[in-house]
Design a protein around this motif. Structure first.
Motif, PDB file in Angstrom:
ATOM      1  N   VAL A  67       2.021 -14.518  16.049  1.00 54.13           N
ATOM      2  CA  VAL A  67       2.354 -13.122  15.771  1.00 54.13           C
ATOM      3  C   VAL A  67       1.652 -12.590  14.522  1.00 54.13           C
ATOM      4  N   LYS A  68       0.853 -13.429  13.898  1.00 51.90           N
ATOM      5  CA  LYS A  68       0.174 -13.014  12.666  1.00 51.90           C
ATOM      6  C   LYS A  68      -0.730 -11.818  12.942  1.00 51.90           C
ATOM      7  N   GLY A  69      -0.669 -10.851  12.036  1.00 54.31           N
ATOM      8  CA  GLY A  69      -1.460  -9.645  12.212  1.00 54.31           C
ATOM      9  C   GLY A  69      -0.732  -8.562  12.978  1.00 54.31           C
ATOM     10  N   ARG A  70       0.374  -8.932  13.626  1.00 53.73           N
ATOM     11  CA  ARG A  70       1.163  -7.952  14.389  1.00 53.73           C
ATOM     12  C   ARG A  70       2.576  -7.796  13.811  1.00 53.73           C
ATOM     13  N   PHE A  71       3.157  -8.878  13.330  1.00 54.95           N
ATOM     14  CA  PHE A  71       4.510  -8.855  12.792  1.00 54.95           C
ATOM     15  C   PHE A  71       4.476  -8.980  11.276  1.00 54.95           C
ATOM     16  N   THR A  72       5.425  -8.322  10.631  1.00 49.31           N
ATOM     17  CA  THR A  72       5.569  -8.387   9.184  1.00 49.31           C
ATOM     18  C   THR A  72       7.035  -8.618   8.850  1.00 49.31           C
ATOM     19  N   ILE A  73       7.304  -9.523   7.917  1.00 50.83           N
ATOM     20  CA  ILE A  73       8.668  -9.764   7.462  1.00 50.83           C
ATOM     21  C   ILE A  73       8.811  -9.230   6.045  1.00 50.83           C
ATOM     22  N   SER A  74       9.957  -8.644   5.769  1.00 45.54           N
ATOM     23  CA  SER A  74      10.244  -8.159   4.429  1.00 45.54           C
ATOM     24  C   SER A  74      11.742  -8.272   4.192  1.00 45.54           C
ATOM     25  N   ARG A  75      12.153  -8.115   2.937  1.00 49.15           N
ATOM     26  CA  ARG A  75      13.573  -8.173   2.648  1.00 49.15           C
ATOM     27  C   ARG A  75      13.919  -7.291   1.470  1.00 49.15           C
ATOM     28  N   ASP A  76      15.155  -6.845   1.496  1.00 41.44           N
ATOM     29  CA  ASP A  76      15.722  -6.054   0.415  1.00 41.44           C
ATOM     30  C   ASP A  76      16.891  -6.876  -0.117  1.00 41.44           C
ATOM     31  N   SER A  77      16.666  -7.567  -1.230  1.00 47.74           N
ATOM     32  CA  SER A  77      17.675  -8.490  -1.737  1.00 47.74           C
ATOM     33  C   SER A  77      18.917  -7.759  -2.205  1.00 47.74           C
ATOM     34  N   ALA A  78      18.755  -6.539  -2.672  1.00 48.70           N
ATOM     35  CA  ALA A  78      19.910  -5.768  -3.128  1.00 48.70           C
ATOM     36  C   ALA A  78      20.848  -5.451  -1.970  1.00 48.70           C
ATOM     37  N   LYS A  79      20.286  -5.340  -0.774  1.00 48.52           N
ATOM     38  CA  LYS A  79      21.068  -5.032   0.426  1.00 48.52           C
ATOM     39  C   LYS A  79      21.363  -6.273   1.251  1.00 48.52           C
ATOM     40  N   ASN A  80      20.912  -7.436   0.770  1.00 51.36           N
ATOM     41  CA  ASN A  80      21.117  -8.679   1.528  1.00 51.36           C
ATOM     42  C   ASN A  80      20.572  -8.539   2.951  1.00 51.36           C
ATOM     43  N   THR A  81      19.420  -7.910   3.070  1.00 47.46           N
ATOM     44  CA  THR A  81      18.871  -7.566   4.382  1.00 47.46           C
ATOM     45  C   THR A  81      17.433  -8.064   4.511  1.00 47.46           C
ATOM     46  N   VAL A  82      17.113  -8.584   5.685  1.00 48.26           N
ATOM     47  CA  VAL A  82      15.744  -8.975   5.999  1.00 48.26           C
ATOM     48  C   VAL A  82      15.307  -8.206   7.247  1.00 48.26           C
ATOM     49  N   TYR A  83      14.042  -7.832   7.268  1.00 49.42           N
ATOM     50  CA  TYR A  83      13.499  -7.020   8.352  1.00 49.42           C
ATOM     51  C   TYR A  83      12.347  -7.747   9.044  1.00 49.42           C
ATOM     52  N   LEU A  84      12.156  -7.406  10.297  1.00 49.21           N
ATOM     53  CA  LEU A  84      10.989  -7.885  11.031  1.00 49.21           C
ATOM     54  C   LEU A  84      10.353  -6.686  11.715  1.00 49.21           C
ATOM     55  N   GLN A  85       9.211  -6.262  11.212  1.00 46.44           N
ATOM     56  CA  GLN A  85       8.462  -5.164  11.824  1.00 46.44           C
ATOM     57  C   GLN A  85       7.514  -5.766  12.851  1.00 46.44           C
ATOM     58  N   MET A  86       7.664  -5.319  14.093  1.00 45.45           N
ATOM     59  CA  MET A  86       6.873  -5.863  15.186  1.00 45.45           C
ATOM     60  C   MET A  86       6.013  -4.762  15.786  1.00 45.45           C
ATOM     61  N   ASN A  87       4.716  -4.911  15.666  1.00 46.22           N
ATOM     62  CA  ASN A  87       3.761  -3.947  16.200  1.00 46.22           C
ATOM     63  C   ASN A  87       2.915  -4.593  17.301  1.00 46.22           C
TER      64      ASN A  87
END
Length: 127
Positions: A67-87
């Motif tokens: 998935v490299k180049g298409r998916f991105t992972i990020s997180r907001d530690s203040a919100k205890n949240t992790v995201y996965l952007q899938m393109n």
């Protein structure tokens, strides 16, 4: 009680995008590794991406080659949240996607090393 709750899955056409979110509760995960795995019918759970804590608010990311180049992972530690952007989604990305957290700062590609799991969210990509 620790809970991981995913959202954002759904049905999308090939080439489309989705953004998954995972909110953690019950404890602070800012110094833990958090990531995403997926499981298609009849297949073993597969590593997708993980963020590892380094220091302060610095995290590093590891992404599966598939998935490299298409998916991105990020997180907001203040919100205890992790995201996965899938393109640029492909039919082969169809699976149940799971959020996971590990009681370690460093992430792992081995799903058996994770301590907490969400219930999963279905992602279906039509051709």
């Amino acid at each position: 009680q620790v809970q991981l709750v995913e959202s954002g899955g759904g049905l999308v056409q090939a080439g489309g995008s989705l953004r998954l979110s995972c909110v953690a509760s019950g404890r602070t995960f800012s110094r833990y590794a958090m990531g995403w795995f997926r499981q298609a019918p009849g297949k073993e759970r597969e590593f997708v991406a993980v963020t590892s804590w380094r220091s302060g608010s610095v995290y590093t990311a590891d992404i599966a080659d598939s998935v490299k180049g298409r998916f991105t992972i990020s997180r907001d530690s203040a919100k205890n949240t992790v995201y996965l952007q899938m393109n640029s989604l492909k039919p082969e990305d169809t699976a149940v996607y799971y959020c996971a957290a590990r009681q370690s700062a460093s992430g792992s590609t081995e799903f058996r090393s994770y301590d907490y799991w969400g219930q999963g969210t279905q992602v279906t990509v039509s051709s």
